[in-house]
Design an enzyme around this catalytic site. Structure first.
Site, PDB file in Angstrom:
ATOM      1  N   ARG A  32       8.399   4.275  -4.409  1.00  0.00           N
ATOM      2  CA  ARG A  32       8.433   3.284  -3.324  1.00  0.00           C
ATOM      3  C   ARG A  32       7.433   2.162  -3.580  1.00  0.00           C
ATOM      4  O   ARG A  32       7.700   0.990  -3.296  1.00  0.00           O
ATOM      5  CB  ARG A  32       8.151   3.956  -1.974  1.00  0.00           C
ATOM      6  CG  ARG A  32       8.263   2.967  -0.811  1.00  0.00           C
ATOM      7  CD  ARG A  32       8.140   3.632   0.532  1.00  0.00           C
ATOM      8  NE  ARG A  32       6.834   4.245   0.703  1.00  0.00           N
ATOM      9  CZ  ARG A  32       6.500   5.006   1.723  1.00  0.00           C
ATOM     10  NH1 ARG A  32       7.377   5.275   2.675  1.00  0.00           N
ATOM     11  NH2 ARG A  32       5.290   5.530   1.807  1.00  0.00           N
TER      12      ARG A  32
ATOM     13  N   LEU B 114      10.918   1.197   7.391  1.00  0.00           N
ATOM     14  CA  LEU B 114      10.306   1.599   6.135  1.00  0.00           C
ATOM     15  C   LEU B 114      11.050   2.842   5.636  1.00  0.00           C
ATOM     16  O   LEU B 114      11.286   3.766   6.427  1.00  0.00           O
ATOM     17  CB  LEU B 114       8.817   1.935   6.356  1.00  0.00           C
ATOM     18  CG  LEU B 114       8.109   2.281   5.049  1.00  0.00           C
ATOM     19  CD1 LEU B 114       7.730   1.000   4.316  1.00  0.00           C
ATOM     20  CD2 LEU B 114       6.890   3.132   5.283  1.00  0.00           C
TER      21      LEU B 114
ATOM     22  N   LYS C 228       6.462  -2.017   2.008  1.00  0.00           N
ATOM     23  CA  LYS C 228       5.265  -1.406   2.601  1.00  0.00           C
ATOM     24  C   LYS C 228       4.088  -2.372   2.451  1.00  0.00           C
ATOM     25  O   LYS C 228       3.161  -2.166   1.665  1.00  0.00           O
ATOM     26  CB  LYS C 228       4.981  -0.038   1.976  1.00  0.00           C
ATOM     27  CG  LYS C 228       4.130   0.839   2.894  1.00  0.00           C
ATOM     28  CD  LYS C 228       4.173   2.281   2.457  1.00  0.00           C
ATOM     29  CE  LYS C 228       3.137   3.140   3.158  1.00  0.00           C
ATOM     30  NZ  LYS C 228       3.232   3.181   4.605  1.00  0.00           N
TER      31      LYS C 228
ATOM     32  N   GLU D 230      11.907   2.457  14.413  1.00  0.00           N
ATOM     33  CA  GLU D 230      10.965   3.472  13.918  1.00  0.00           C
ATOM     34  C   GLU D 230       9.694   3.373  14.746  1.00  0.00           C
ATOM     35  O   GLU D 230       9.609   2.567  15.673  1.00  0.00           O
ATOM     36  CB  GLU D 230      10.675   3.256  12.424  1.00  0.00           C
ATOM     37  CG  GLU D 230      10.045   1.903  12.130  1.00  0.00           C
ATOM     38  CD  GLU D 230       9.772   1.666  10.645  1.00  0.00           C
ATOM     39  OE1 GLU D 230       9.625   2.640   9.891  1.00  0.00           O
ATOM     40  OE2 GLU D 230       9.702   0.484  10.265  1.00  0.00           O
TER      41      GLU D 230
ATOM     42  N   TYR E 165       0.831  -1.205   0.000  1.00  0.00           N
ATOM     43  CA  TYR E 165       0.000   0.000   0.000  1.00  0.00           C
ATOM     44  C   TYR E 165       0.863   1.251   0.000  1.00  0.00           C
ATOM     45  O   TYR E 165       2.082   1.181   0.195  1.00  0.00           O
ATOM     46  CB  TYR E 165      -0.957   0.001   1.196  1.00  0.00           C
ATOM     47  CG  TYR E 165      -0.323   0.311   2.537  1.00  0.00           C
ATOM     48  CD1 TYR E 165       0.508  -0.605   3.173  1.00  0.00           C
ATOM     49  CD2 TYR E 165      -0.542   1.536   3.170  1.00  0.00           C
ATOM     50  CE1 TYR E 165       1.086  -0.310   4.404  1.00  0.00           C
ATOM     51  CE2 TYR E 165       0.027   1.828   4.400  1.00  0.00           C
ATOM     52  CZ  TYR E 165       0.841   0.904   5.011  1.00  0.00           C
ATOM     53  OH  TYR E 165       1.407   1.195   6.217  1.00  0.00           O
TER      54      TYR E 165
HETATM   55  N1  PMP Z   1       7.329   3.693   9.195  1.00  0.00           N
HETATM   56  C1  PMP Z   1       6.178   2.997   9.202  1.00  0.00           C
HETATM   57  C2  PMP Z   1       6.150   1.645   9.863  1.00  0.00           C
HETATM   58  C3  PMP Z   1       5.020   3.536   8.607  1.00  0.00           C
HETATM   59  O1  PMP Z   1       3.873   2.834   8.617  1.00  0.00           O
HETATM   60  C4  PMP Z   1       5.077   4.822   8.027  1.00  0.00           C
HETATM   61  C5  PMP Z   1       3.855   5.473   7.425  1.00  0.00           C
HETATM   62  N2  PMP Z   1       3.187   4.663   6.539  1.00  0.00           N
HETATM   63  C6  PMP Z   1       6.300   5.510   8.036  1.00  0.00           C
HETATM   64  C7  PMP Z   1       7.404   4.914   8.628  1.00  0.00           C
HETATM   65  C8  PMP Z   1       6.433   6.867   7.406  1.00  0.00           C
HETATM   66  O2  PMP Z   1       6.505   6.793   6.007  1.00  0.00           O
HETATM   67  P1  PMP Z   1       5.992   7.994   5.092  1.00  0.00           P
HETATM   68  O3  PMP Z   1       6.762   9.198   5.513  1.00  0.00           O
HETATM   69  O4  PMP Z   1       6.318   7.572   3.714  1.00  0.00           O
HETATM   70  O5  PMP Z   1       4.534   8.131   5.354  1.00  0.00           O
END
Ligand code: PMP
Length: 285
Positions: A52, A207, A149, A182, A33
């Protein structure tokens, strides 16, 4: 006004939008996603999100079901039909519908594509940023490819709910070495006492956040001191500032970790400035 979802080529009222029970997303979480911010009716950092997405699809061997141009039209049309000016657009692609067998279905099985969009209450998000959020730390019990993702988010869901149950908005996940990887749905950052911005390096254990990558561009453009390395929970407790980044929250200051105030317990200056400047550096299309 009823919300509208794009489902495999059709725009449908959300209440009537369905996927089959043998969809591999439902059966196996066999899909990926993206979430892209919408600002003033425009998509934020669409190119990086689509790049991505391509990487995630490639890693799990699903062929991209439509061209980048067609996908872009679907994302925009879903935003338009839902009259979203400020909010998010969500895209999910799964390996499609097939008899429930673990191995991949026949190569001609079309992937399922679902897109939804919803508005955010910007004033509420702004209030949250002004107050800052609380985070707690929890063991990172996820699989070893969280750089993909994937829609398999059960550990993230459980971590987020534990955070909520303890009065926090986010959980910071800690690896076997005691380092913060994270957040459950965001990337984690600290600013050390000497003013160095620190976040976990890219690899299979985080991620690659799009917001993270844009924030790194801003940091470099502004000549701030930056280190990509894992930081321990103790370092986080001692940090001058902390914050999280994600497409739906941009930069959100963290004011407490496991109940201990970060710095003086108020949103930090660097996090606040990065939040203020973010959209001047992001690509809005
Ligand atoms: N880490 C995780 C586990 C996430 O789910 C997300 C948001 N989807 C992020 C980091 C942040 O990624 P982004 O800045 O691309 O939204």
């Amino acid at each position: 006004m009823s919300r509208i979802a794009y489902v495999n080529g059709r725009y449908l009222p959300l209440s009537g939008a369905k996927v089959a029970i043998e969809d591999r997303g439902f059966q196996f979480a066999d899909g990926v996603y993206e979430v892209c911010e919408v600002r003033g009716g425009r998509l934020v950092d669409e190119r990086r999100h689509v790049a991505r997405l391509d990487r995630s699809l490639n890693e799990i061997r699903i062929a991209r079901p439509m061209s980048a141009a067609a996908l872009s039209i679907v994302l925009r049309e879903t935003v338009r039909r839902n009259r979203v000016r400020d909010g998010i657009v969500y895209l999910q692609i799964t390996r499609g519908v097939a008899r429930r067998d673990f191995s991949f279905p026949q190569a001609n099985t079309p992937p399922s594509v679902v897109v939804t969009a919803r508005s955010n209450d910007l004033a509420r998000l702004e209030r949250m940023a002004e107050e800052g959020i609380a985070v707690i730390t929890l063991p990172d019990i996820r699989w070893q490819r969280v750089d993909i993702k994937s829609v398999a988010l059960l550990p993230n869901v459980l971590a987020k709910q534990t955070a909520r149950d303890r009065g926090a908005r986010e959980a910071w996940l800690v690896d076997a070495q005691g380092r913060v990887t994270e957040g459950a749905s965001s990337n984690a950052w600290i600013v050390s006492r000497d003013g160095t911005l620190i976040t976990h390096p890219l690899g299979r254990d985080i991620l690659p956040g799009v917001t993270r990558s844009v924030v790194i561009d801003v940091i470099k453009a502004q000549g701030l001191v930056f280190e990509e390395r894992g930081f321990s929970v103790e370092e986080a407790y001692a940090a001058r500032e902390a914050f999280v980044t994600s497409a739906s929250q941009i930069v959100l200051p963290v004011v407490s970790i496991d109940g201990r105030p970060v710095g003086n317990g108020a949103p930090g200056l660097i996090a606040t400035a990065l939040r203020r400047d973010y959209h001047a550096h992001a690509e809005l299309t």
